[in-house]
Design an enzyme around this catalytic site. Sequence first.
Site, PDB file in Angstrom:
ATOM      1  N   LYS A 184       0.827  -1.202   0.000  1.00  0.00           N
ATOM      2  CA  LYS A 184       0.000   0.000   0.000  1.00  0.00           C
ATOM      3  C   LYS A 184       0.870   1.264   0.000  1.00  0.00           C
ATOM      4  CE  LYS A 184      -3.385  -2.725  -0.295  1.00  0.00           C
ATOM      5  NZ  LYS A 184      -4.225  -3.346   0.689  1.00  0.00           N
TER       6      LYS A 184
HETATM    7  C1  LIG Z   1      -5.235  -4.545   0.904  1.00  0.00           C
HETATM    8  C2  LIG Z   1      -6.694  -4.363   0.967  1.00  0.00           C
HETATM    9  C3  LIG Z   1      -7.452  -4.704   2.089  1.00  0.00           C
HETATM   10  C4  LIG Z   1      -6.867  -5.449   3.248  1.00  0.00           C
HETATM   11  O1  LIG Z   1      -5.770  -4.816   3.797  1.00  0.00           O
HETATM   12  P1  LIG Z   1      -4.891  -5.623   4.879  1.00  0.00           P
HETATM   13  O2  LIG Z   1      -4.182  -4.532   5.629  1.00  0.00           O
HETATM   14  O3  LIG Z   1      -3.955  -6.484   4.082  1.00  0.00           O
HETATM   15  O4  LIG Z   1      -5.801  -6.405   5.706  1.00  0.00           O
HETATM   16  C5  LIG Z   1      -8.789  -4.405   2.109  1.00  0.00           C
HETATM   17  N1  LIG Z   1      -9.388  -3.811   1.061  1.00  0.00           N
HETATM   18  C6  LIG Z   1      -8.709  -3.489  -0.057  1.00  0.00           C
HETATM   19  C7  LIG Z   1      -9.434  -2.803  -1.158  1.00  0.00           C
HETATM   20  C8  LIG Z   1      -7.342  -3.768  -0.147  1.00  0.00           C
HETATM   21  O5  LIG Z   1      -6.679  -3.489  -1.269  1.00  0.00           O
END
Ligand SMILES: *Cc1c(COP(=O)(O)O)cnc(C)c1O
Length: 376
Positions: A184
């Site tokens: 992210k």
């Molecule tokens: C990455 C992601 C999540 C989950 O994030 P985590 O921190 O890995 O649990 C949820 N929603 C979307 C749209 C994502 O891309």
Amino acid sequence: MTTPFLPFTRPSLDEATIQGVVEVLRSGWLATGPNVAQLESALSDYVGGRPVKVMTSATAALEIALLAAGIGPGDEVITPAMSFVATANVIARVGARPVFVDVDLDTRNIDLDAVERAITPATMALMPVHFAGLPVDMERLYGIADGHGLRVIEDAAHAIGSGLPGRRIGSQGDLVCFSFHPNKNMTTLEGGALVADDPAELRAIDLHRFHGLDRNADGTMEVSLPGGKANLTDVAARVGLGQLPLLDGFNDRRRELAGRYFDLLAGESRLRLPARGDASHSWHMFAPLLDLSQLKIDRAGFIALMKAQGIGVGVHYPAIHLFSHYRKLGYAEGDFPNAERIGRETVTLPLFPAMQDNDVDRVCDVLCRILAENAR
Ligand SMILES: *Cc1c(COP(=O)(O)O)cnc(C)c1O
């Protein structure tokens, strides 16, 4: 000299952050402690002063947001059919029903006309996704929610730092969840955060995050609900404290690199480029659609050819309603044509802040050559 492999994403950790982590490791305090408190306060400043709770993932934050809002069996939550599957899984996990709607082909964001049509007396909440970091139309979204007395739980996993100045995602609205997974826009290794305002809900979030435990004034303990365990470590929080001051710079660089992709790929008729957005877009990823009808190869073949040239390509995401668990809820092929087409055709090209301009040039050269060589 061979060119090194270019992955579709890679975190940027500076030396000062790595040194800071070493200090935490040597400090004797590894679990939730002063770094977590400091990260929560820094994130709160970043979103205009609203309270922020950090936890082990956005998935945990989304699930705890639903629990804190009292959403459970018998309730419906409207959410896009195109997202990472965590968005829908958490709704199912609290016992509610995910009600899917289609997305726009180019913004990839939830279709708000379809949201209005999907509202029933059982609808309790809307769970939109700011897809790839492009904010959903907030005025219209909250207009619909307020008009029907619905909660909004924003899946802002892609959207830390999205939004125009003064209107950053998280600084307004209802419950907002960020992800700090290494893919992210900023990372805490694994991690996430939940922005909330209501004191009773903030207390419920604390309880769900840590065993339901309260300490009484006399030092004894009390458990008023069976909480889980989703507290962040101080090691992870220290990474986040190093990342947050760099985030706006990361996102500026992402916007520049995305702009370069748009310039270089504008004439490529075998690709459908995503919506360009404006300065509110934080470009978590750059994911055009491949027009498979013009190609002799399928998507897997394209990805393999790119990989052979040293370029990583991702797929974000398959349509959620076509996974077997969701088919069991009654969803089928044909329900959400845009989500399904994106699910079939999307390819995520390399985009991360440490990329050079000539990395984008190389991706575009190789990609256009592969498409030309495999044209139908
Ligand atoms: C990455 C992601 C999540 C989950 O994030 P985590 O921190 O890995 O649990 C949820 N929603 C979307 C749209 C994502 O891309």
